[in-house]
Each structure stands twice: as C-alpha cells, then as structure tokens.
Write an enzyme that holds these catalytic residues in place. Structure first.
Site, PDB file in Angstrom:
ATOM      1  CG  ASP A  34       3.563 -35.127 -27.366  1.00  0.00           C
ATOM      2  OD1 ASP A  34       4.554 -35.137 -26.627  1.00  0.00           O
ATOM      3  OD2 ASP A  34       3.432 -35.894 -28.347  1.00  0.00           O
ATOM      4  CE  LYS A  56      10.384 -34.018 -29.284  1.00  0.00           C
ATOM      5  NZ  LYS A  56       9.535 -35.056 -28.682  1.00  0.00           N
ATOM      6  CG  MET A 170       4.884 -32.221 -38.869  1.00  0.00           C
ATOM      7  SD  MET A 170       6.141 -33.269 -38.106  1.00  0.00           S
ATOM      8  CE  MET A 170       5.969 -34.773 -39.091  1.00  0.00           C
TER       9      MET A 170
END
Length: 245
Positions: A34, A56, A170
């Site tokens: 990642d 991503k 997040m």
C-alpha cells in the site's frame, strides 16, 4: 496452489511491525503493498521477490478489483503472496473483502494482524482509550463510508452519547463536521486531539478543547492522514507527555 497472506504493516514506523509479518515479508514470492507502507519493510524481501505498488489515493477505489485479481493469479501459479497493508487489515483496510475474494477462488487466505493507526494515535498522543476514572468505553469509526451503500450507518451523535471516547479514522477532510457533531453531544469544552502522520517523521499532535479545535480546522485544513480522538481522557494528554518535551 500458493497461499495469500493479508498482512498488517502497522501505522508507519517500520519498527512497529510484528515478527510474524516480518517473517512473511522475507519469505514472500510476491508482495503487493500500500501507499503508506515503509520502504524499509520492503528491503527485507528476498532479491527474487516481485514487489508491486498498489496504493490508492483517498477516494480512489477502481484499483480494488485489479488487486483482488492479482492476488488470485499469483497464488494460482503456486506462489506465496503477501498483501502488505497499512495498519491492521481488518480495521477499515478492506482485508475481509480481499480475503473473501481469494477464498471464493479456492485459495487459502490467512490474515496477520497489525498495529492499527487508532491504537498508535492513542499511544503517541497520550490519550488513553480506557483509563480509570475517565473512560471505560470507546468507539472507532470512519468518516468515509462506502457511497455504494446508499445510506449513512455512522451516527456520530448517537455514538458520542453512548461511549466515553470517540475515535474517527480518515477524518482529515471532514474534521470540522466531525468535531461539531461530537461537540453537540459531549460539549465543546470536552478535550480532543488530532493526530497527523502518526509514528512517521512528520508526526504532529494538535491538542485542545473541541471549541479550539473547531476554530483551528475552520481556518486551516487538516493534513492527511489524520486520526481524531475525543473524550474526557484526552485531558491526560498534556500530563502524560509534558515531561517528554
């Protein structure tokens, strides 16, 4: 037939990876890693290992199907595949989704836990999730739900009224909205922290009352990635870390 390991790499600091995860990195034939995985961890891979970046950017999801297919394709070639994910694979890491896809194709999948960013944020900011006299319950939620669901399942108002500490992962882009919603229930004098780049060289911890934090994020956007922690135990943050300055 090979095997797939969904492995947690921890919150960022390479020293916080588990011994089992490190062993698997050294043994892997293929590593799919990642965006926030430390390059130092990849240096432990054997020379012949295939290393593929599959990170991503926030909000990007079209790559997920490609990642799922690669896991299966490499395993069908008899290779040991490590899917190296930031934090813990089963905490907002799509680990379950990837493992289910692999299992549906008749391939063995094993999940190896890692230190989640919410645990690391609690430790480095000095905000205990549970503490005698301050907190006996906490909830961990995300501020970014899957839009494909068509509805919102995270009700911050209800959660803030049910637990002593609320942790939002997040939360950078929605920091103002998150803090306002929690403040309406817990009160704007309740303390909180915004932990940015947890355990990384650019780590920043912002402390204050919800009133102060709301004013700050209104004037300046919060850098990603960020973890927000709010609750009575956040009062302990300054005391726990004042001697370390």
């Amino acid at each position: 037939m090979g095997k797939v390991y969904i492995v947690g790499a921890g919150p960022g600091d390479p020293e916080l990876i588990t011994l089992k995860a490190l062993k698997l990195i050294k043994e892997a034939d293929v590593i799919l890693y990642d965006r926030l995985v430390s390059p130092q961890l990849l240096s432990y891979a054997k020379e012949s290992a295939i290393k593929i970046y599959v990170g991503k950017e926030p909000g990007e999801s079209h790559k997920q199907q490609e990642i799922n297919k690669m896991l299966v394709e490499f395993a069908k070639r008899g290779l040991t595949v490590v899917r190296l994910k930031n934090g813990d694979p089963m905490v907002f890491g799509r680990g379950a989704e990837e493992c289910l896809y692999v299992a549906e194709h008749g391939i063995c999948c094993e999940v190896v836990p890692g230190v989640s960013s919410f645990l690391a944020a609690s430790a480095v900011s000095g905000v205990p999730l549970t503490a005698r006299g301050y907190s006996s319950s906490f909830a961990v939620v995300t501020s970014h739900e899957d839009p494909a669901k068509g509805f919102r399942s995270v009700d911050l108002s209800r959660i803030a009224g049910a637990v002593d500490v609320v942790v939002v992962l997040m939360g950078a882009s929605k920091a103002h909205e998150v803090l306002e919603e929690i403040g309406k229930i817990m009160g704007y004098d309740t303390h909180g922290v915004i932990a940015i780049n947890v355990t990384l060289p650019g780590q920043t911890i912002i402390r204050g009352s919800l009133r102060d934090l709301i004013k700050m994020v209104r004037e300046k956007s919060v850098e990603r990635p960020a973890v927000i922690i709010v609750g009575k135990s956040a009062k302990l943050s300054e005391k726990l870390y004042s001697v370390c300055r």
